[in-house]
Design a protein around this motif. Structure first.
Motif, mmCIF file in Angstrom:
data_model
loop_
_atom_site.group_PDB
_atom_site.id
_atom_site.type_symbol
_atom_site.label_atom_id
_atom_site.label_comp_id
_atom_site.label_asym_id
_atom_site.label_seq_id
_atom_site.Cartn_x
_atom_site.Cartn_y
_atom_site.Cartn_z
ATOM 1 N N CYS A 58 0.864 -1.180 0.000
ATOM 2 C CA CYS A 58 0.000 0.000 0.000
ATOM 3 C C CYS A 58 0.902 1.232 0.000
ATOM 4 O O CYS A 58 1.478 1.596 1.026
ATOM 5 C CB CYS A 58 -0.902 -0.028 1.230
ATOM 6 S SG CYS A 58 -2.134 1.272 1.223
ATOM 7 N N ALA A 59 1.036 1.864 -1.149
ATOM 8 C CA ALA A 59 1.961 2.990 -1.322
ATOM 9 C C ALA A 59 1.587 4.210 -0.486
ATOM 10 O O ALA A 59 2.428 5.032 -0.199
ATOM 11 C CB ALA A 59 2.039 3.376 -2.789
ATOM 12 N N GLY A 60 0.332 4.315 -0.060
ATOM 13 C CA GLY A 60 -0.113 5.472 0.682
ATOM 14 C C GLY A 60 0.387 5.545 2.109
ATOM 15 O O GLY A 60 0.211 6.537 2.789
ATOM 16 N N GLY A 61 1.003 4.498 2.602
ATOM 17 C CA GLY A 61 1.541 4.505 3.950
ATOM 18 C C GLY A 61 0.655 3.793 4.941
ATOM 19 O O GLY A 61 -0.295 3.110 4.592
ATOM 20 N N ASP A 62 0.960 4.001 6.197
ATOM 21 C CA ASP A 62 0.331 3.312 7.308
ATOM 22 C C ASP A 62 -0.830 4.142 7.851
ATOM 23 O O ASP A 62 -0.666 5.349 8.082
ATOM 24 C CB ASP A 62 1.414 3.128 8.394
ATOM 25 C CG ASP A 62 0.981 2.208 9.490
ATOM 26 O OD1 ASP A 62 -0.203 2.225 9.871
ATOM 27 O OD2 ASP A 62 1.851 1.479 9.969
ATOM 28 N N LEU A 63 -1.970 3.534 8.084
ATOM 29 C CA LEU A 63 -3.129 4.278 8.616
ATOM 30 C C LEU A 63 -2.872 4.852 9.999
ATOM 31 O O LEU A 63 -3.502 5.823 10.400
ATOM 32 C CB LEU A 63 -4.363 3.374 8.665
ATOM 33 C CG LEU A 63 -5.015 3.091 7.331
ATOM 34 C CD1 LEU A 63 -6.180 2.102 7.515
ATOM 35 C CD2 LEU A 63 -5.527 4.363 6.682
ATOM 36 N N ARG A 64 -1.923 4.251 10.742
ATOM 37 C CA ARG A 64 -1.605 4.781 12.069
ATOM 38 C C ARG A 64 -0.998 6.173 11.983
ATOM 39 O O ARG A 64 -0.966 6.895 12.968
ATOM 40 C CB ARG A 64 -0.658 3.837 12.796
ATOM 41 C CG ARG A 64 -1.331 2.545 13.215
ATOM 42 C CD ARG A 64 -0.364 1.619 13.844
ATOM 43 N NE ARG A 64 0.439 1.035 12.758
ATOM 44 C CZ ARG A 64 1.154 -0.049 12.859
ATOM 45 N NH1 ARG A 64 1.245 -0.680 13.997
ATOM 46 N NH2 ARG A 64 1.812 -0.527 11.829
ATOM 47 N N ASN A 65 -0.481 6.551 10.804
ATOM 48 C CA ASN A 65 0.146 7.852 10.640
ATOM 49 C C ASN A 65 -0.809 8.911 10.104
ATOM 50 O O ASN A 65 -0.420 10.047 9.895
ATOM 51 C CB ASN A 65 1.359 7.738 9.705
ATOM 52 C CG ASN A 65 2.427 6.837 10.279
ATOM 53 O OD1 ASN A 65 2.613 6.785 11.487
ATOM 54 N ND2 ASN A 65 3.113 6.111 9.423
ATOM 55 N N VAL A 66 -2.054 8.536 9.882
ATOM 56 C CA VAL A 66 -3.058 9.472 9.377
ATOM 57 C C VAL A 66 -3.753 10.108 10.572
ATOM 58 O O VAL A 66 -4.213 9.427 11.471
ATOM 59 C CB VAL A 66 -4.089 8.754 8.478
ATOM 60 C CG1 VAL A 66 -5.155 9.717 8.018
ATOM 61 C CG2 VAL A 66 -3.390 8.118 7.286
ATOM 62 N N SER A 67 -3.825 11.445 10.553
ATOM 63 C CA SER A 67 -4.501 12.103 11.689
ATOM 64 C C SER A 67 -5.865 12.588 11.314
ATOM 65 O O SER A 67 -6.294 12.653 10.263
ATOM 66 C CB SER A 67 -3.666 13.261 12.198
ATOM 67 O OG SER A 67 -3.286 14.122 11.165
#
Length: 67
Positions: A58-67
């Protein structure tokens, strides 16, 4: 790839639940859910070990880093 980190603490019931979760993730097919992939044969778990969860990149990154 994700492996259950509690390998030496897994009770038979927790191992069963982990393996069930991995199997459910392999069956889900939805545009908004990261797909789980088949485990390569060289990474198959030994008897009594939890199955790894292999997921698409998943190129968009980790959901834990989404605020």
């Amino acid at each position: 790839m994700k492996k259950c980190g509690m390998n030496n603490e897994l009770t038979p019931r927790l191992l069963e639940k982990w393996n069930d979760e991995v199997e459910i993730m392999r069956r889900i097919n939805h545009d908004n859910v990261v797909k789980a992939l088949a485990t390569p044969s060289q990474l198959e778990p030994k008897a009594g070990e939890p199955a790894p969860l292999v997921m698409e990149y998943c190129a968009g990154g980790d959901l834990r880093n989404v605020s």
